[in-house]
Design a protein around this motif. Structure first.
Motif, PDB file in Angstrom:
ATOM      1  N   GLY A   1       0.717  -1.290   0.134  1.00  0.00           N
ATOM      2  CA  GLY A   1      -0.062   0.055   0.075  1.00  0.00           C
ATOM      3  C   GLY A   1       0.791   1.361  -0.092  1.00  0.00           C
ATOM      4  O   GLY A   1       1.868   1.379   0.703  1.00  0.00           O
TER       5      GLY A   1
ATOM      6  N   GLY B   1      -0.959   4.120   0.390  1.00  0.00           N
ATOM      7  CA  GLY B   1      -1.817   5.209   0.940  1.00  0.00           C
ATOM      8  C   GLY B   1      -2.995   4.314   1.714  1.00  0.00           C
ATOM      9  O   GLY B   1      -2.916   3.072   1.827  1.00  0.00           O
ATOM     10  N   ASP B   2      -4.146   4.868   2.017  1.00  0.00           N
ATOM     11  CA  ASP B   2      -5.182   4.501   2.777  1.00  0.00           C
ATOM     12  C   ASP B   2      -5.703   3.334   1.659  1.00  0.00           C
ATOM     13  O   ASP B   2      -6.694   2.274   1.997  1.00  0.00           O
ATOM     14  CB  ASP B   2      -5.984   5.387   3.347  1.00  0.00           C
ATOM     15  CG  ASP B   2      -5.378   6.103   4.495  1.00  0.00           C
ATOM     16  OD1 ASP B   2      -4.441   5.441   5.055  1.00  0.00           O
ATOM     17  OD2 ASP B   2      -5.820   7.196   4.905  1.00  0.00           O
ATOM     18  N   VAL B   3      -5.990   3.920   0.150  1.00  0.00           N
ATOM     19  CA  VAL B   3      -6.496   3.124  -0.615  1.00  0.00           C
ATOM     20  C   VAL B   3      -5.681   3.257  -2.023  1.00  0.00           C
ATOM     21  O   VAL B   3      -4.507   3.909  -2.212  1.00  0.00           O
ATOM     22  CB  VAL B   3      -7.788   3.682  -1.117  1.00  0.00           C
ATOM     23  CG1 VAL B   3      -8.830   3.664  -0.050  1.00  0.00           C
ATOM     24  CG2 VAL B   3      -7.655   5.157  -1.467  1.00  0.00           C
ATOM     25  N   ASP B   4      -5.760   2.046  -2.785  1.00  0.00           N
ATOM     26  CA  ASP B   4      -4.955   2.048  -3.722  1.00  0.00           C
ATOM     27  C   ASP B   4      -5.914   2.723  -4.926  1.00  0.00           C
ATOM     28  O   ASP B   4      -6.803   1.953  -5.670  1.00  0.00           O
ATOM     29  CB  ASP B   4      -4.580   0.596  -4.310  1.00  0.00           C
ATOM     30  CG  ASP B   4      -3.581   0.301  -5.402  1.00  0.00           C
ATOM     31  OD1 ASP B   4      -3.656   1.455  -6.011  1.00  0.00           O
ATOM     32  OD2 ASP B   4      -3.310  -0.750  -5.718  1.00  0.00           O
ATOM     33  N   GLU B   5      -5.535   3.820  -5.462  1.00  0.00           N
ATOM     34  CA  GLU B   5      -6.078   4.486  -6.324  1.00  0.00           C
ATOM     35  C   GLU B   5      -6.035   3.709  -7.838  1.00  0.00           C
ATOM     36  O   GLU B   5      -7.255   3.939  -8.558  1.00  0.00           O
ATOM     37  CB  GLU B   5      -5.730   5.827  -6.604  1.00  0.00           C
ATOM     38  CG  GLU B   5      -6.072   6.606  -5.543  1.00  0.00           C
ATOM     39  CD  GLU B   5      -5.533   7.979  -5.758  1.00  0.00           C
ATOM     40  OE1 GLU B   5      -4.948   8.515  -6.747  1.00  0.00           O
ATOM     41  OE2 GLU B   5      -5.575   9.012  -4.655  1.00  0.00           O
TER      42      GLU B   5
ATOM     43  N   LYS C   1      -0.489  -6.551   6.261  1.00  0.00           N
ATOM     44  CA  LYS C   1      -0.648  -4.992   6.693  1.00  0.00           C
ATOM     45  C   LYS C   1      -0.583  -4.161   5.526  1.00  0.00           C
ATOM     46  O   LYS C   1       0.446  -4.061   4.727  1.00  0.00           O
ATOM     47  CB  LYS C   1       0.109  -4.879   7.811  1.00  0.00           C
ATOM     48  CG  LYS C   1      -0.202  -3.288   8.525  1.00  0.00           C
ATOM     49  CD  LYS C   1       0.613  -3.061   9.961  1.00  0.00           C
ATOM     50  CE  LYS C   1       0.469  -1.842  10.227  1.00  0.00           C
ATOM     51  NZ  LYS C   1       1.301  -1.589  11.747  1.00  0.00           N
ATOM     52  N   ARG C   2      -1.636  -3.151   5.559  1.00  0.00           N
ATOM     53  CA  ARG C   2      -1.466  -1.874   4.784  1.00  0.00           C
ATOM     54  C   ARG C   2      -0.518  -0.741   5.561  1.00  0.00           C
ATOM     55  O   ARG C   2      -1.008  -0.245   6.523  1.00  0.00           O
ATOM     56  CB  ARG C   2      -3.029  -1.324   4.404  1.00  0.00           C
ATOM     57  CG  ARG C   2      -2.693  -0.172   3.427  1.00  0.00           C
ATOM     58  CD  ARG C   2      -3.965   0.387   3.094  1.00  0.00           C
ATOM     59  NE  ARG C   2      -4.884  -0.354   2.270  1.00  0.00           N
ATOM     60  CZ  ARG C   2      -4.803  -0.195   1.111  1.00  0.00           C
ATOM     61  NH1 ARG C   2      -4.075   0.533   0.534  1.00  0.00           N
ATOM     62  NH2 ARG C   2      -5.915  -1.107   0.286  1.00  0.00           N
TER      63      ARG C   2
ATOM     64  N   GLY D   1       0.940   1.822   3.921  1.00  0.00           N
ATOM     65  CA  GLY D   1       0.481   3.275   3.539  1.00  0.00           C
ATOM     66  C   GLY D   1       1.360   4.120   3.172  1.00  0.00           C
ATOM     67  O   GLY D   1       0.911   4.839   2.017  1.00  0.00           O
ATOM     68  N   ASN D   2       2.541   3.602   2.877  1.00  0.00           N
ATOM     69  CA  ASN D   2       3.788   4.513   2.506  1.00  0.00           C
ATOM     70  C   ASN D   2       4.978   3.359   2.093  1.00  0.00           C
ATOM     71  O   ASN D   2       6.033   4.045   1.924  1.00  0.00           O
ATOM     72  CB  ASN D   2       4.404   5.569   3.138  1.00  0.00           C
ATOM     73  CG  ASN D   2       4.823   5.115   4.597  1.00  0.00           C
ATOM     74  OD1 ASN D   2       4.536   3.878   4.869  1.00  0.00           O
ATOM     75  ND2 ASN D   2       5.680   6.038   5.362  1.00  0.00           N
TER      76      ASN D   2
END
Length: 484
Positions: free
Chosen positions: A391, A393-397, A423-424, A426-427
């Motif tokens: 991941g 970010g919070d979502v995968d665009e 685990k996501r 985020g960065n």
């Protein structure tokens, strides 16, 4: 062959190193057109031997039938067709038969032809700007290419062909190759109109080569595992790199290293050390390629001089290969060419004994399928602790529905298997693989998305492998802090 196997085999361009590769679609147009076509039909053997019998002096139905040994009805039907073609004529109330001048002409010709207006289909290559036949290769529609995460190479110029661009000779060649008859059944005399044009793509692998001296970039294309020099030249002459941004800052090593923490400086040093060894790795592939070509030349030499020259080249290449391999063999740190990454991941999944850590920004169905999940399950069953971080970010665009399903497979495994955690983060710009205390690889290669993001340009995807157990242990502890 798999894409990474093809890339490994084609990493042999003198004076260049293979920086990265990607599965792509080369642009085609599926053309449906109306044309004046000369249809060629092979004459049946019964017709041919009937004409030859009459030319030899036979002159009646019973005589022809007796010679051919066929049923009367079959011979009678054949002779009636030849009468309609004006190849033979009758006399004496239909009892007497004789061959005409037209019939003698037909005997000299291999085929009959009759121009008609027909609808034809053929593929038009968007880079070569001419019709081209690709055998039994299955073409991909734009949505299929997108679903598989493959980059679409643009046509040059980016427009479908007009009727004036289409040479009847070129169209005839492709239509003939597409025919079930290898001799060709149709000859296109004139194109009338283009009825339909659909964009499709032929699967290929784009290979990005960078000069060892200077910054020149060359883009090669492999179709069915073989380099297509005509597509490479067409792409270069048409300014492909200017028309489509497919490479990005290839002069930098994009292995994401930690920006803070006790391991940041150490890992940065290791990456720099591996970067300095890349020339030795490239020397290995070049020497191996030269040695292989020299061995072929030696085996096919026609004279003693040619054979001696080939042996000399092979010996020199083998010496260079041995020296380069020896220079890398003793190092705990080595650079990893882009095409080695899939095999390293497979080896880690099959042979890890205690732990496996994977960090990759994207999860894509191109990698994470049922087969991949089963391999994770087998590793967990033999006691391997697997940690997977992903991941940006919070979502995968950029996540597509099919990629979300792939992520769901991993989430289901994490919910049902204590040995597997996910685990996501985020960065996760870092792409890391750690196997036991044996090695870690830090790279810019996306472990769970071999094809990467098709909307992003190609980047330098060489990695760094470290085989120093204390360093591997320390780095594993550092990376696992992100999972807490």
């Amino acid at each position: 062959m798999r894409a990474d196997e093809i890339a490994r085999r084609l990493d042999s361009r003198a004076g260049y190193e293979l920086v990265t590769y990607r599965e792509v679609g080369l642009p085609l147009y599926s053309i449906h057109a109306t044309a004046l076509v000369e249809e060629r039909h092979e004459r049946s053997c019964i017709e041919e031997f009937s004409l030859r019998a009459l030319a030899a002096g036979l002159g009646s139905l019973p005589q022809v039938q007796g010679l051919l040994g066929l049923p009367e009805k079959v011979v009678q039907t054949t002779l009636a067709d030849l009468v309609r073609q004006e190849a033979i004529k009758t006399g004496n109330g239909g009892e007497q038969l004789s061959i005409t001048d037209r019939g003698r002409e037909l005997l000299e010709q291999a085929e009959l032809s009759s121009p008609t207006k027909q609808t034809i289909w053929f593929p038009f290559d968007g880079l070569l700007r001419r019709p081209k036949w690709f055998g039994n290769t299955a073409f991909l529609r734009p949505n299929e290419l997108k679903e598989q995460g493959q980059l679409a190479i643009r046509a040059i110029p980016a427009r479908p062909p007009e009727k004036e661009e289409l040479s009847p000779t070129d169209v005839t060649e492709v239509v003939s190759l597409a025919s079930a008859n290898p001799r060709g059944q149709k000859h296109v005399l004139r194109l009338e109109t283009i009825e339909k044009r659909y964009r499709v793509f032929v699967p290929a692998i784009a290979l990005i080569y960078r000069a060892l001296e200077g910054s020149e970039i060359q883009v090669g294309f492999a179709i069915d595992g073989r380099l297509s020099h005509e597509h490479e030249l067409a792409f270069a002459r048409g300014g492909g790199l200017e028309h489509q941004t497919i490479v990005d800052d290839l002069n930098a090593l994009h292995a994401a290293v930690p920006s803070d923490g006790p391991m940041a400086a150490r890992v940065s040093e290791l990456v720099e050390e591996a970067s300095a060894l890349r020339r030795d790795t490239t020397r290995i592939t070049t020497s191996r390629s030269v040695a292989d070509r020299a061995a072929v030349a030696r085996a096919t030499a026609r004279t003693d001089a040619e054979r001696a020259n080939a042996i000399s080249q092979e010996t020199e290449a083998q010496r260079g290969l041995s020296e380069a391999e020896a220079a890398l063999r003793g190092n705990a740190v080595r650079p990893v060419p882009v095409y080695e990454h899939p095999a390293i991941l497979e080896e880690a999944l099959e042979t890890a004994r205690e732990r496996l850590l994977i960090i990759s920004p994207w999860i894509r169905r191109a990698v994470v399928n049922d087969h991949f999940v089963r391999r994770l399950e087998r590793a967990c069953a033999r006691g391997v602790r697997i940690s997977l971080g992903f991941g940006l970010g919070d979502v995968d665009e950029g996540e597509k529905p099919w990629d979300a399903q792939a992520r769901g497979l991993l989430e289901s495994l994490a919910a049902s298997t204590e040995q597997f955690q996910m685990k996501r983060l985020g960065n996760t710009h870092a792409k890391v693989l750690i196997k036991d205390a044996e090695f870690f690889v830090i790279t810019s290669f996306n472990w769970l998305s071999f094809r990467g993001d098709p909307s992003k340009p190609f980047r330098d995807e060489w990695g760094t492998m470290v085989r120093d157990p204390p360093v591997v242990e320390e780095y594993y502890v550092e990376m696992m802090k992100r999972f807490v």
